[in-house]
Enzyme design. Structure first.
Site, PDB file in Angstrom:
ATOM      1  N   SER A 200       0.918  -1.112   0.301  1.00 14.66           N
ATOM      2  CA  SER A 200       0.144  -0.365  -0.248  1.00 14.66           C
ATOM      3  C   SER A 200       0.755   1.509  -0.136  1.00 14.66           C
ATOM      4  O   SER A 200       0.248   2.225  -0.903  1.00 14.66           O
ATOM      5  CB  SER A 200      -1.223  -0.250   0.932  1.00 14.66           C
ATOM      6  OG  SER A 200      -0.113  -0.389   2.171  1.00 14.66           O
ATOM      7  N   MET A 249      53.658  15.649 -13.004  1.00 11.72           N
ATOM      8  CA  MET A 249      52.876  14.513 -13.493  1.00 11.72           C
ATOM      9  C   MET A 249      53.186  14.239 -14.697  1.00 11.72           C
ATOM     10  O   MET A 249      53.341  12.974 -15.301  1.00 11.72           O
ATOM     11  CB  MET A 249      52.055  15.360 -14.321  1.00 11.72           C
ATOM     12  CG  MET A 249      50.828  16.141 -13.567  1.00 11.72           C
ATOM     13  SD  MET A 249      49.923  15.418 -12.265  1.00 11.72           S
ATOM     14  CE  MET A 249      49.786  14.303 -14.380  1.00 11.72           C
ATOM     15  N   CYS A 403      36.941  19.894  -5.103  1.00 15.42           N
ATOM     16  CA  CYS A 403      38.162  18.191  -4.942  1.00 15.42           C
ATOM     17  C   CYS A 403      38.027  17.628  -3.790  1.00 15.42           C
ATOM     18  O   CYS A 403      38.622  15.684  -4.353  1.00 15.42           O
ATOM     19  CB  CYS A 403      40.102  18.703  -5.057  1.00 15.42           C
ATOM     20  SG  CYS A 403      38.920  20.149  -6.586  1.00 15.42           S
TER      21      CYS A 403
HETATM   22  N1  3NM Z   1       2.517 -10.727   2.744  1.00 14.41           N
HETATM   23  P1  3NM Z   1       1.605  -3.361   2.624  1.00 14.41           P
HETATM   24  S1  3NM Z   1       1.711  -9.210   5.031  1.00 14.41           S
HETATM   25  C1  3NM Z   1       1.699  -9.298   0.931  1.00 14.41           C
HETATM   26  O1  3NM Z   1       2.491 -11.141   6.107  1.00 14.41           O
HETATM   27  C2  3NM Z   1       1.770  -9.809   2.136  1.00 14.41           C
HETATM   28  O2  3NM Z   1       3.669 -12.567   4.973  1.00 14.41           O
HETATM   29  C3  3NM Z   1       2.698 -10.170   3.610  1.00 14.41           C
HETATM   30  O3  3NM Z   1       1.166  -5.300   2.866  1.00 14.41           O
HETATM   31  C4  3NM Z   1       3.117 -11.650   5.179  1.00 14.41           C
HETATM   32  O4  3NM Z   1       2.799  -3.204   2.730  1.00 14.41           O
HETATM   33  C5  3NM Z   1       1.170  -8.758   3.053  1.00 14.41           C
HETATM   34  O5  3NM Z   1       0.676  -2.508   2.098  1.00 14.41           O
HETATM   35  C6  3NM Z   1       0.597  -7.735   2.615  1.00 14.41           C
HETATM   36  O6  3NM Z   1       1.201  -3.723   4.112  1.00 14.41           O
HETATM   37  C7  3NM Z   1       2.213  -6.218   3.104  1.00 14.41           C
END
Ligand code: 3NM
Ligand code: MG
Length: 477
Positions: A200, A249, A403
């Site tokens: 998200s 140099m 530099c």
């Molecule tokens: N796997 P967000 S938590 C796809 O714990 C997924 O294995 C998870 O979503 C695990 O970044 C998760 O929005 C969702 O919190 C993570």
């Protein structure tokens, strides 16, 4: 090629997360922002729909040089020929997935405990997704919330079991505001995370490109203490050679091959340009290229005279560079634009997005890291582009500080060979923060009293970092 797990995007096509946006556009924006891995996760759609979307995503990720992994659906990964899969504890067995995919595809596995993590390693997983870090609305059926300290325990157990080299990311409720704390809190003494996995924080963001940039900056900043420590521990890096400021140099070309074999790095600083000097620069460049040691080009005053413009062309044609560092007109000259520059002073007529575009374009063309200095420093390796907003006006008033930054960056690139971009960011941030700290000192009243205070702060930062104190990084921006 080694996979960069820094910012690992897991997609979600549900309206609650994606909203009414188009998934392909969101992923495109995230790639522009610097996402380094994409996992396509769609648990519900029919196979032909998943295949159609996966094909589009794969075209996109390939154009950015980023791997595409498919969640769970190994058959889809096989069908579209993408780089691999990610499987959970309740999905297909790792060995079965390996049979279907072959030895070269990436298989990532979710683990919530030490036992799961170690057995995934033993079964041949290529990387681990650890979690759930924090409870999250994105996935409600997660097994256990382990927090950053739970991640740290798993990383320590992996290290103790001899699996310290397996890359690991963590997932669950991670976003830009807790990223630094998650990275710090999850690090075990000998093994830290390689990156952060999010859904998200990027997919639901109003500006997915900016959200990705933010996360990338957090992950790279967290690596800075490692870079500083590497420089201190690597003696060779400290023999970084700064050529150009010195008139001695003529014998240099013969020495270069021997010096390159010592390790370290070379800085080609065009502070002075004579025909003989230029020939020596080219020889030194070739010697360091041959020894596979990093070379930093500091094209001082590149646009000021035709002699300097030609010198830049000669050097670019003579070898390859790890880092090219300069102000706006210098970088524009190296890029090939004909701009005239007065002396070595810089002007910044371009906007920050235009400067970002310039460094990205030059980095792609020259296959190196480009650092454009100014009130906002822009750094790119052609794929990842970052800005650093640290620094102080006094830096620009003192000849030679540029530099010194070139030399610092070269030492970091020599000591932290795995990632020249991270090394360059580390040098730039350390410089900028030291300048800010120095300028705040009571007795500093101008550029004269600034210089010794600045050197003291650089020294202090190095020392503190070696003692495990990286609080100075709180000033990084
Ligand atoms: N796997 P967000 S938590 C796809 O714990 C997924 O294995 C998870 O979503 C695990 O970044 C998760 O929005 C969702 O919190 C993570
Ligand atoms: Mg799964």
């Amino acid at each position: 090629m080694a996979v960069d797990y820094s910012v690992y995007l897991v997609t979600d096509s549900t309206p609650a997360i994606l909203g009414d946006k188009d998934l392909i556009s969101v992923v495109e924006a995230s790639l522009r922002g610097g996402v380094t891995v994409v996992q396509y996760r769609d648990k519900h759609s029919a196979k032909e729909d998943v295949v159609a979307v996966a094909k589009k995503l794969h075209q996109l990720t390939q154009s950015y040089g980023v791997p595409l992994l498919i969640n769970d659906r190994v058959d889809v990964a096989v069908e579209i020929g993408c780089e691999g899969v990610h499987i959970g504890q309740d999905d297909m067995e790792i060995q079965q997935a390996r049979k279907l995919l072959g030895p070269n595809k990436i298989i990532g596995v979710t683990a919530s405990s030490k036992e799961e993590a170690i057995s995934a390693c033993q079964a041949g997983a290529d990387y681990l997704g650890l979690g759930t870090v924090y409870s999250t609305a994105t996935k409600k059926d997660t097994k256990s919330i382990i927090g950053p300290s739970g991640v740290a325990d798993i990383l320590a157990a992996l290290d103790a079991a001899g699996h310290s080299s397996i890359p690991a990311v963590c997932i669950g409720g991670v976003n830009a505001s807790n990223a630094s704390a998650v990275l710090a809190g999850s690090a075990s003494p000998h093994k830290a995370l390689d990156g952060l996995a999010v859904v998200s924080a990027i997919i639901a963001a109003a500006d997915p490109a900016a959200a990705s940039r933010d996360l990338l900056a957090k992950v790279i900043t967290a690596k800075i203490p490692d870079v500083v420590a590497a420089v201190v521990q690597n003696f060779a890096a400290n023999v970084a050679l700064c050529v150009g400021a010195s008139p001695i140099m003529s014998n240099y070309a013969q020495e270069a091959a021997d010096l390159a074999r010592l390790g370290g790095a070379l800085v080609l600083n065009m502070g002075t340009v004579t025909p003989e000097g230029l020939n020596n620069y080219a020889q030194a460049l070739k010697a360091y290229n041959q020894a596979r040691r990093p070379v930093v080009l500091d094209p001082v005053g590149a646009g000021a005279t035709s002699v300097r413009r030609e010198a830049v062309q000669t050097l670019l044609a003579s070898g390859t560079f790890a880092v090219i560092k300069g102000n706006q007109s210098e970088i524009q000259t190296v890029h090939g634009a004909s701009v005239t520059q007065r002396g070595v002073d810089s002007s910044s007529s371009l906007t920050v997005p235009q400067r970002a575009q310039l460094v990205r374009s030059l980095a792609r063309r020259r296959r190196c890291v480009v650092l454009l200095t100014g009130p906002t420093d822009l750094i790119s390796d052609g794929r990842r582009t970052l800005r650093v907003d640290n620094g102080h006006g006094y830096l620009g008033m003192v000849t030679g500080t540029g530099c010194t930054l070139g030399t610092t960056v070269s030492a970091m690139a020599a000591a932290y060979e795995q990632d020249a971009l991270v090394a360059t960011v580390a040098g730039t941030v350390m410089f900028g923060v030291a300048a800010e700290m120095a300028a705040k000192r009571d007795h500093v009243r101008g550029p004269g009293s600034f210089v010794p205070a600045f050197l003291d702060e650089l020294f202090g930062i190095r020392k503190a970092t070696m003692q495990g104190d990286s609080t100075w990084l709180a000033l990084a921006k």
